[in-house]
Design a protein around this motif. Structure first.
Motif, short mmCIF file in Angstrom:
data_model
loop_
_atom_site.label_atom_id
_atom_site.label_comp_id
_atom_site.label_asym_id
_atom_site.label_seq_id
_atom_site.Cartn_x
_atom_site.Cartn_y
_atom_site.Cartn_z
N ARG A 77 -3.22 -0.29 6.36
CA ARG A 77 -2.96 0.71 7.39
C ARG A 77 -3.25 0.17 8.77
O ARG A 77 -2.45 0.33 9.70
N GLU A 125 1.13 -2.17 8.12
CA GLU A 125 2.04 -2.42 7.01
C GLU A 125 2.63 -1.15 6.42
O GLU A 125 3.69 -1.18 5.78
N LEU A 126 1.95 -0.02 6.62
CA LEU A 126 2.47 1.26 6.13
C LEU A 126 3.23 2.01 7.22
O LEU A 126 3.78 3.09 6.96
N ILE A 152 1.31 6.60 10.08
CA ILE A 152 0.82 7.44 8.98
C ILE A 152 1.25 8.89 9.21
O ILE A 152 1.08 9.45 10.29
N ASN A 176 0.61 8.12 2.96
CA ASN A 176 2.04 7.90 3.18
C ASN A 176 2.35 7.61 4.64
O ASN A 176 1.91 8.34 5.53
N GLY A 177 3.06 6.51 4.87
CA GLY A 177 3.51 6.16 6.21
C GLY A 177 5.01 6.04 6.25
O GLY A 177 5.67 6.11 5.20
N LYS A 217 6.70 3.45 6.68
CA LYS A 217 7.15 2.17 6.15
C LYS A 217 6.68 1.91 4.72
O LYS A 217 7.12 0.94 4.09
N GLY A 218 5.78 2.74 4.21
CA GLY A 218 5.28 2.50 2.87
C GLY A 218 4.19 3.48 2.49
O GLY A 218 3.84 4.38 3.26
N PHE A 219 3.63 3.29 1.30
CA PHE A 219 2.59 4.18 0.80
C PHE A 219 1.52 3.38 0.07
O PHE A 219 1.74 2.21 -0.32
N ALA A 220 0.38 4.01 -0.14
CA ALA A 220 -0.69 3.45 -0.96
C ALA A 220 -1.30 4.59 -1.76
O ALA A 220 -1.51 5.69 -1.25
N THR A 259 0.85 0.20 -4.24
CA THR A 259 1.51 0.46 -2.96
C THR A 259 3.01 0.31 -3.16
O THR A 259 3.48 0.00 -4.27
N ASN A 260 3.75 0.53 -2.11
CA ASN A 260 5.20 0.34 -2.20
C ASN A 260 5.56 -1.11 -2.49
O ASN A 260 6.68 -1.42 -2.92
#
Length: 372
Positions: free
Chosen positions: A177, A181-182, A185, A285-286, A288-291, A306-307
């Motif tokens: 985060r 990379e995400l 948010i 959740n962002g 660009k991606g999630f964790a 993650t994604n």
């Protein structure tokens, strides 16, 4: 390499679509500390969780149990023999102020019911010792501020047992985060709870617990929302559900759902309960991606994805072993943790807990001041 963040970043295999950090070791095992000094700790309160901490300390490189404080003479004898703590370093709740004259003790770890933390932390600080206190730090923000002030006045540090702040998968999500990379948010979900057993236990006694599920298990989701999103909330709403008013008496919450809003526009939706199992999940959740971590706050192993793929960080050590060695580095070497574990950090949670309880009573949105 001076921090775990750099360590994780440098060996992360994100380019392969998965995170495989084999044989992860805490900073202590990688000689990141500035000295070999050992933190000499007295455990205050010898209950179930203290047993877990004591066993974990046996694997620590820089922490040793050198004192015991309990109201039960039999426990003092049994624990003293088991952990080789001499009789002169065993105290009861009435005389433990005498640790002031004991050079064998550097810090006191307070592991007692929530309502006892305030006085025990202040007494420990006045005795000239650093203090580690289990979460929640206190049963009110007012008490928390008094504890912080007492430790400052004594020139001693106050740390709080947020073990997840040192947990490897959790720190990897925080790193992702922080590194962007995400992306931005947008949402966090934290689900924490279990079906509580014995109705006579102190956790269901408001005078000792200060509340119910939120104080005990929901604080993980609340605290997690802050370090996962990376912001402090500006508003909160909350709702309470109680199906068993006999077991969960007035002032002891059974289930609370709460929502948080952050300055960026991100929101969090969390659940705290003493009446459901199979929860323990964090989802961030962002754009660009999630964790996702599930389990997210249990004693381990923590699992995540993650994604980009699964988070596969091999950690053979108990969470409490990592926590205690890292706290030794904070107290002895002035190490700065990636996610804070000091009294000011814990006070923020207490302020939010009070806001959540207020939101339950009023049924409306409670605005949060920037000043805690």
């Amino acid at each position: 390499m001076s921090t775990r963040r750099h360590f994780i970043r440098n060996i992360s295999l994100s380019t392969l679509g998965a995170y495989t950090l084999m044989d992860w070791k805490p900073a202590s095992a990688l000689s990141f500390f500035n000295s070999d000094a050992v933190l000499k700790v007295a455990l205050l309160g010898l209950g179930g969780y203290a047993s877990r901490v004591a066993e974990a300390i046996q694997q620590c490189q820089r922490v040793k149990i050198t004192g015991l404080i309990s109201g039960t003479p039999e426990k003092l004898k049994q624990w003293g023999e088991k952990y080789k703590v001499p009789e002169k370093n065993r105290y009861n709740y009435q005389n433990f102020d005498a640790i002031k004259n004991n050079p064998d003790i550097d810090a006191v770890y307070v592991i007692t019911p929530n309502a006892l933390h305030h006085d025990q932390v202040i007494r420990s600080a006045k005795a000239g010792k650093h203090v580690i206190c289990e979460k929640p730090m206190a049963i009110s923000a007012k008490e928390g501020r008094e504890m912080i002030e007492a430790c400052k006045k004594a020139g001693k540090q106050l740390l709080v047992g947020y073990r997840m702040h040192f947990e490897p998968l959790t720190l990897e999500v925080v790193r992702m985060r922080s590194a962007g990379e995400l992306g931005a948010i947008r949402f966090f979900q934290g689900l924490c709870g279990f079906r509580i057993g014995d109705p006579t236990q102190w956790r269901l006694n408001k005078a000792l617990a200060g509340g119910g599920s939120l104080m005990d298990i929901g604080i993980y989701a609340l605290n997690g929302s802050r370090y996962m999103v990376g912001e402090e909330p500006v508003w909160v709403t909350a709702q309470e559900t109680k199906t068993d008013p006999v077991k969960f008496k007035e002032g002891v919450d059974e289930t609370i759902t709460f929502q948080l809003g952050f300055p960026s526009g991100a929101e969090a939706s969390c659940l705290s309960t003493y009446n459901m199992n199979n929860l323990d999940r964090f989802f961030l959740n962002g754009d660009k991606g999630f964790a996702e971590l599930q389990p997210a706050a249990g004693y381990g192993p923590i699992r995540g994805k993650t994604n980009k793929g699964p988070l596969d960080i091999k950690n053979p050590l108990p969470q409490q072993t990592i926590q205690m060695d890292e706290m030794a580095a904070i107290l002895l070497d002035n190490k700065k943790p990636i996610v804070p574990v000091d009294g000011e950090e814990a006070l923020k949670d207490l302020v939010l807990i009070e806001a959540i309880y207020k939101a339950v009573k009023t049924g409306g949105q409670v605005k949060l001041n920037a000043e805690r």
